[in-house]
Scaffold this motif. Structure first.
Motif, mmCIF file in Angstrom:
data_model
loop_
_atom_site.group_PDB
_atom_site.id
_atom_site.type_symbol
_atom_site.label_atom_id
_atom_site.label_comp_id
_atom_site.label_asym_id
_atom_site.label_seq_id
_atom_site.Cartn_x
_atom_site.Cartn_y
_atom_site.Cartn_z
ATOM 1 N N ARG A 252 -0.042 15.744 49.002
ATOM 2 C CA ARG A 252 1.284 16.331 49.221
ATOM 3 C C ARG A 252 1.445 17.502 48.233
ATOM 4 N NH1 ARG A 252 2.145 10.780 49.504
ATOM 5 N NH2 ARG A 252 2.854 10.735 47.328
ATOM 6 N N TYR A 253 0.865 18.620 48.596
ATOM 7 C CA TYR A 253 0.752 19.732 47.652
ATOM 8 C C TYR A 253 2.057 20.488 47.445
ATOM 9 C CZ TYR A 253 -4.110 18.608 48.572
ATOM 10 O OH TYR A 253 -5.300 17.941 48.722
ATOM 11 N N HIS A 254 2.894 20.598 48.499
ATOM 12 C CA HIS A 254 4.216 21.213 48.300
ATOM 13 C C HIS A 254 4.989 20.450 47.223
ATOM 14 C CE1 HIS A 254 3.518 22.919 52.421
ATOM 15 N NE2 HIS A 254 4.113 23.971 51.860
ATOM 16 N N TYR B 60 -0.279 15.161 44.292
ATOM 17 C CA TYR B 60 -1.514 15.959 44.408
ATOM 18 C C TYR B 60 -2.665 15.099 44.921
ATOM 19 C CZ TYR B 60 -5.755 18.451 43.082
ATOM 20 O OH TYR B 60 -6.998 19.054 43.110
ATOM 21 N N ALA C 263 -2.023 23.975 44.170
ATOM 22 C CA ALA C 263 -1.582 22.849 43.347
ATOM 23 C C ALA C 263 -2.473 22.713 42.116
ATOM 24 C CB ALA C 263 -1.597 21.562 44.169
ATOM 25 N N ALA D 141 3.788 18.353 44.961
ATOM 26 C CA ALA D 141 3.108 18.399 43.666
ATOM 27 C C ALA D 141 3.514 19.643 42.892
ATOM 28 C CB ALA D 141 1.599 18.363 43.871
ATOM 29 N N ILE D 142 3.537 20.791 43.581
ATOM 30 C CA ILE D 142 3.847 22.070 42.921
ATOM 31 C C ILE D 142 5.328 22.171 42.564
ATOM 32 C CG2 ILE D 142 3.920 24.573 43.238
ATOM 33 C CD1 ILE D 142 1.402 24.245 45.016
ATOM 34 N N GLY E 291 2.031 25.476 49.618
ATOM 35 C CA GLY E 291 1.597 24.090 49.522
ATOM 36 C C GLY E 291 0.180 23.825 49.974
ATOM 37 N N TYR E 292 -0.823 24.262 49.237
ATOM 38 C CA TYR E 292 -2.225 23.937 49.549
ATOM 39 C C TYR E 292 -2.926 23.507 48.261
ATOM 40 C CZ TYR E 292 -2.681 28.892 48.193
ATOM 41 O OH TYR E 292 -2.607 30.101 47.542
ATOM 42 N N LYS E 293 -4.067 22.858 48.421
ATOM 43 C CA LYS E 293 -4.725 22.186 47.288
ATOM 44 C C LYS E 293 -5.063 23.143 46.156
ATOM 45 C CE LYS E 293 -8.332 18.858 46.142
ATOM 46 N NZ LYS E 293 -9.407 17.974 46.654
#
Length: 310
Positions: free
Chosen positions: A195-197, A191, A287, A199-200, A282-284
């Motif tokens: 790298r939001y994908h 995060y 996440a 992170a989630i 995958g976006y901030k």
């Protein structure tokens, strides 16, 4: 004529005189003894009364001191009380009485929760709901497009990177998370590095894992059972509790079902993401949704754990 010789009562009077003379000395001695006894008694009584007065004075002295201290305290408190009364008058004239203030605060709080639910975002204890004051009415009057970006920016500004790091540092102090710390570290690092994908998708399965683990459930766990477990954790109904809104987020957003080939309604559907149907998650902001929900859940589960351990 000689009256003494012819007085028939002469001898009687002589005898009476002898009798009176005989009684003079005993009576005098008796009076003397009475006087002495009276003097002794008077001295004893005076001593006793003096001792009583001294004892009474001794007993009353602390109470007088205490009373004086109390009066002095009241005198010292008066300026403070006057100031508080003055401030209360100012607050009341400006905002209204305490019940009205609480009613207004409760209304603002409920509007904040409703707004978060409409935006598919979990309300979090570390966000001041007063920042959203008035936004809900504007949102209802003008629609989602006008205010959504502004609200998202408000949220992002509140949850800066150092705050997210502090949540992770707290997770590391919880013993029953030890076996998951490496996974959580990877998610938070992803995060912070954008790298939001990753992170989630790294953090999302841990939500299900800890709910099942802390609920002491084994074997196959259905969607219905996951909802029940979530409701059991998020059951606080207090006036200023976020549980009801967070529970709706969990059930309607995280546990939202989907079918391949159809429109995915939830931005953070656990099933759509982990089954590979959702490729746009995958976006901030998304996440952050995941991290804040996980943190809220950890605090709730850790509270339950402390109660059970105590």
């Amino acid at each position: 004529m000689n009256w003494d010789q012819n007085d028939p009562y002469k001898e009687f009077r002589r005898q009476q005189a002898v009798i009176r003379q005989a009684f003079k000395n005993p009576v005098r001695e008796w009076k003397r003894q009475q006087q002495a006894l009276e003097n002794v008694l008077n001295i004893s009584m005076r001593k006793m009364m003096k001792q009583q007065r001294e004892f009474k004075s001794l007993m009353e002295s602390p109470f007088r001191d205490l009373q004086e201290q109390h009066l002095q305290l009241l005198r010292n408190m008066k300026p403070i009380a006057d100031y508080l009364n003055q401030q209360q008058d100012i607050i009341q004239r400006s905002f209204g009485t305490l019940p009205k203030l609480l009613k207004k605060a409760s209304k603002d709080f409920e509007q904040y929760k409703k707004l978060m639910i409409k935006l598919n975002f979990p309300p979090h204890h570390d966000m001041d709901y007063k920042d959203f004051k008035g936004i809900y009415e504007f949102y209802i009057a003008n629609g989602e497009e006008e205010v959504e970006e502004k609200i998202y920016q408000l949220i992002l500004n509140n949850y800066f990177d150092s705050k997210i790091k502090s949540y992770y540092e707290n997770w590391k102090t919880i013993g029953w998370l030890d076996k998951r710390i490496a996974i959580l570290d990877e998610s938070i690092t992803n995060y912070l590095e954008g790298r939001y994908h990753s992170a989630i998708s790294t953090l999302l399965p841990q939500i299900e894992g800890i709910i099942i683990e802390r609920g002491n459930v084994t074997g196959y766990v259905s969607q219905k059972e996951m909802k029940r477990l979530g409701e059991e954790v998020l059951k606080d109904t207090g006036s200023f509790s976020l549980d009801d809104a967070v529970k709706l987020f969990y059930i309607d957003c995280v546990l939202d079902s989907f079918k391949h080939g159809q429109i995915i309604k939830s931005p953070l559907s656990r099933h759509a993401i982990l089954h590979g149907a959702d490729t746009k998650y995958g976006y901030k902001m998304n996440a952050l949704r995941c991290i804040l929900f996980f943190d809220y859940l950890i605090l709730k589960l850790n509270g339950v754990n402390r109660n059970l351990d105590s």
